[in-house]
Design a protein around this motif. Structure first.
Motif, PDB file in Angstrom:
ATOM      1  N   ALA A 112     -38.502  23.939  33.125  1.00  0.00           N
ATOM      2  CA  ALA A 112     -38.527  25.111  33.460  1.00  0.00           C
ATOM      3  C   ALA A 112     -38.916  25.703  32.524  1.00  0.00           C
ATOM      4  N   ALA A 113     -38.381  25.214  31.049  1.00  0.00           N
ATOM      5  CA  ALA A 113     -39.280  26.151  29.852  1.00  0.00           C
ATOM      6  C   ALA A 113     -40.619  25.875  29.218  1.00  0.00           C
ATOM      7  N   SER A 114     -41.206  24.071  29.747  1.00  0.00           N
ATOM      8  CA  SER A 114     -42.478  23.809  29.748  1.00  0.00           C
ATOM      9  C   SER A 114     -43.639  24.530  31.415  1.00  0.00           C
ATOM     10  N   VAL A 115     -42.872  24.083  32.591  1.00  0.00           N
ATOM     11  CA  VAL A 115     -43.434  24.892  33.405  1.00  0.00           C
ATOM     12  C   VAL A 115     -43.639  26.497  33.204  1.00  0.00           C
ATOM     13  N   GLY A 116     -42.891  27.240  32.978  1.00  0.00           N
ATOM     14  CA  GLY A 116     -42.926  28.919  32.292  1.00  0.00           C
ATOM     15  C   GLY A 116     -42.773  29.089  31.038  1.00  0.00           C
ATOM     16  N   ASP A 117     -41.692  29.937  30.797  1.00  0.00           N
ATOM     17  CA  ASP A 117     -42.367  30.452  28.753  1.00  0.00           C
ATOM     18  C   ASP A 117     -40.982  29.563  28.708  1.00  0.00           C
ATOM     19  N   ALA A 118     -39.707  30.157  29.486  1.00  0.00           N
ATOM     20  CA  ALA A 118     -38.097  30.180  29.200  1.00  0.00           C
ATOM     21  C   ALA A 118     -37.456  29.756  30.310  1.00  0.00           C
ATOM     22  N   ALA A 119     -36.333  29.306  30.004  1.00  0.00           N
ATOM     23  CA  ALA A 119     -35.167  28.876  30.738  1.00  0.00           C
ATOM     24  C   ALA A 119     -33.940  29.152  30.693  1.00  0.00           C
ATOM     25  N   VAL A 120     -33.672  30.206  31.956  1.00  0.00           N
ATOM     26  CA  VAL A 120     -32.495  30.738  31.365  1.00  0.00           C
ATOM     27  C   VAL A 120     -30.793  29.635  32.319  1.00  0.00           C
ATOM     28  N   VAL A 121     -29.950  29.552  31.451  1.00  0.00           N
ATOM     29  CA  VAL A 121     -28.802  28.730  32.198  1.00  0.00           C
ATOM     30  C   VAL A 121     -27.411  29.941  31.814  1.00  0.00           C
ATOM     31  N   ALA A 122     -27.068  29.617  32.933  1.00  0.00           N
ATOM     32  CA  ALA A 122     -25.569  29.708  33.002  1.00  0.00           C
ATOM     33  C   ALA A 122     -24.726  30.080  33.535  1.00  0.00           C
ATOM     34  N   SER A 123     -24.863  29.342  35.621  1.00  0.00           N
ATOM     35  CA  SER A 123     -23.874  29.279  35.830  1.00  0.00           C
ATOM     36  C   SER A 123     -23.385  27.341  35.322  1.00  0.00           C
ATOM     37  N   ALA A 124     -23.987  26.576  35.362  1.00  0.00           N
ATOM     38  CA  ALA A 124     -23.920  25.661  34.169  1.00  0.00           C
ATOM     39  C   ALA A 124     -23.053  25.554  32.998  1.00  0.00           C
ATOM     40  N   LEU A 125     -23.340  26.839  32.039  1.00  0.00           N
ATOM     41  CA  LEU A 125     -22.221  26.673  30.718  1.00  0.00           C
ATOM     42  C   LEU A 125     -21.220  27.600  31.226  1.00  0.00           C
ATOM     43  N   ILE A 126     -20.738  28.782  32.473  1.00  0.00           N
ATOM     44  CA  ILE A 126     -19.966  28.761  32.826  1.00  0.00           C
ATOM     45  C   ILE A 126     -18.943  28.300  33.530  1.00  0.00           C
ATOM     46  N   SER A 127     -19.060  26.922  34.272  1.00  0.00           N
ATOM     47  CA  SER A 127     -18.374  26.513  34.284  1.00  0.00           C
ATOM     48  C   SER A 127     -18.326  25.542  33.849  1.00  0.00           C
ATOM     49  N   THR A 128     -18.956  24.305  32.538  1.00  0.00           N
ATOM     50  CA  THR A 128     -17.887  24.301  31.768  1.00  0.00           C
ATOM     51  C   THR A 128     -16.882  24.524  30.993  1.00  0.00           C
ATOM     52  N   LEU A 129     -17.848  25.903  30.342  1.00  0.00           N
ATOM     53  CA  LEU A 129     -15.443  27.024  30.476  1.00  0.00           C
ATOM     54  C   LEU A 129     -14.659  27.033  30.678  1.00  0.00           C
ATOM     55  N   ALA A 130     -14.442  27.333  32.172  1.00  0.00           N
ATOM     56  CA  ALA A 130     -13.637  27.267  33.178  1.00  0.00           C
ATOM     57  C   ALA A 130     -12.882  25.867  32.835  1.00  0.00           C
ATOM     58  N   THR A 131     -13.453  24.616  32.703  1.00  0.00           N
ATOM     59  CA  THR A 131     -13.041  23.565  32.724  1.00  0.00           C
ATOM     60  C   THR A 131     -11.880  23.838  31.826  1.00  0.00           C
ATOM     61  N   THR A 132     -12.133  24.437  30.334  1.00  0.00           N
ATOM     62  CA  THR A 132     -11.365  23.999  29.762  1.00  0.00           C
ATOM     63  C   THR A 132      -9.683  25.016  29.625  1.00  0.00           C
ATOM     64  N   LEU A 133     -10.168  25.952  30.478  1.00  0.00           N
ATOM     65  CA  LEU A 133      -9.162  26.225  30.342  1.00  0.00           C
ATOM     66  C   LEU A 133      -7.410  26.043  30.804  1.00  0.00           C
TER      67      LEU A 133
END
Length: 271
Positions: A223-244
């Protein structure tokens, strides 16, 4: 020059795209989310998107909806999110901060007061997902007066005929919602992205950030190479949830999420 423009200009000079991680404010508590926010630049964040918890996050999938519920249960308010940004700015005056949320809390806060307070706190841009362009005058004047970029959303099914109208007053960057539907579901293919971007480039010179459905380092790099930026959201939130543990942060929460972010950043920079 705004922080957002300065950062994209610098990255363009480096010849690489940006990584924009997302965190939900107050998820699972203020202390943890602030620690994540403060740790994200060193882990590779070029810009940071902060979600403002809302009781009816209609654009978001179940992962971010759950994060919003945790944030609200932890006492999140719009004023509290601005306090988070203010605390972040005590150590970082360069990384652009974009608030993502819904109109109701801003309308309740008072749009003019909100824009003034957000700017003073150190916010650079706003993504208001349920504010159509036809009603953007509710915020546009006050946002411009206070130097806040209003980030325009564009979807795959946005007609070409509507793009000039949507983007004529856009600033900061364009947020390309790469799939139809809610966050954190399927991922657009490289061919789909490559076909979509030229029609945006034909209308606007603003950078294009690609979001919704980007979950892996490889997808973020693409995404960052086709566009100018990649937004990563749910993947990080999912990981956070597994640590709780029973919805509460553990010693593993912050380092685990920041390690994932660093891995994604490494892929984006290598691309």
């Amino acid at each position: 020059m705004s922080r957002i423009k300065a950062r994209f200009d610098a990255l363009k000079a480096e010849g690489r795209g940006a990584l924009i991680p997302y965190l939900q404010a107050f998820d699972p508590d203020l202390e943890t989310s602030l620690a994540l926010l403060k740790g994200m630049p060193a882990a590779g964040a070029d810009l940071i998107e902060i979600g403002v918890p809302f009781s009816d996050p209609s654009a978001d999938g179940p992962t971010i909806q759950a994060a919003a519920r945790r944030g609200l249960q932890a006492g999140a308010t719009l004023a509290g999110v601005l306090d988070m940004v203010r605390a972040f700015r005590e150590q970082d005056n360069e990384t652009p901060i974009i608030l993502m949320g819904y109109l109701n809390p801003i309308d309740s806060y008072g749009p003019a007061r909100f824009c003034a307070d957000a700017a003073v706190a150190g916010v650079d841009g706003l993504i208001i997902v349920d504010l159509p362009k036809e009603e953007s005058d509710l915020l546009a004047t006050d946002a411009q007066k206070n130097g806040l970029d209003i980030i325009q959303l564009v979807a795959p099914n946005t007609p070409d005929s509507r793009l000039p109208y949507l983007l004529e007053t856009a600033s900061g960057f364009i947020y390309y919602v790469s799939i139809t539907g809610i966050t954190g579901t399927r991922t657009a293919s490289r061919d789909e992205l490559a076909a979509a971007l030229p029609r945006l480039r034909a209308v606007s010179a603003l950078p294009v950030a690609i979001g919704f459905g980007i979950r892996t380092p490889e997808q973020a790099a693409q995404a960052a190479s086709v566009g100018d930026a990649a937004v990563v959201a749910s993947a990080l939130i999912s990981t956070l949830a597994t640590t709780l543990d029973d919805g509460k942060a553990t010693p593993a929460t912050v380092p685990t999420v920041l390690k994932q972010l660093a891995d994604i950043s490494e892929a984006v920079r290598a691309s």
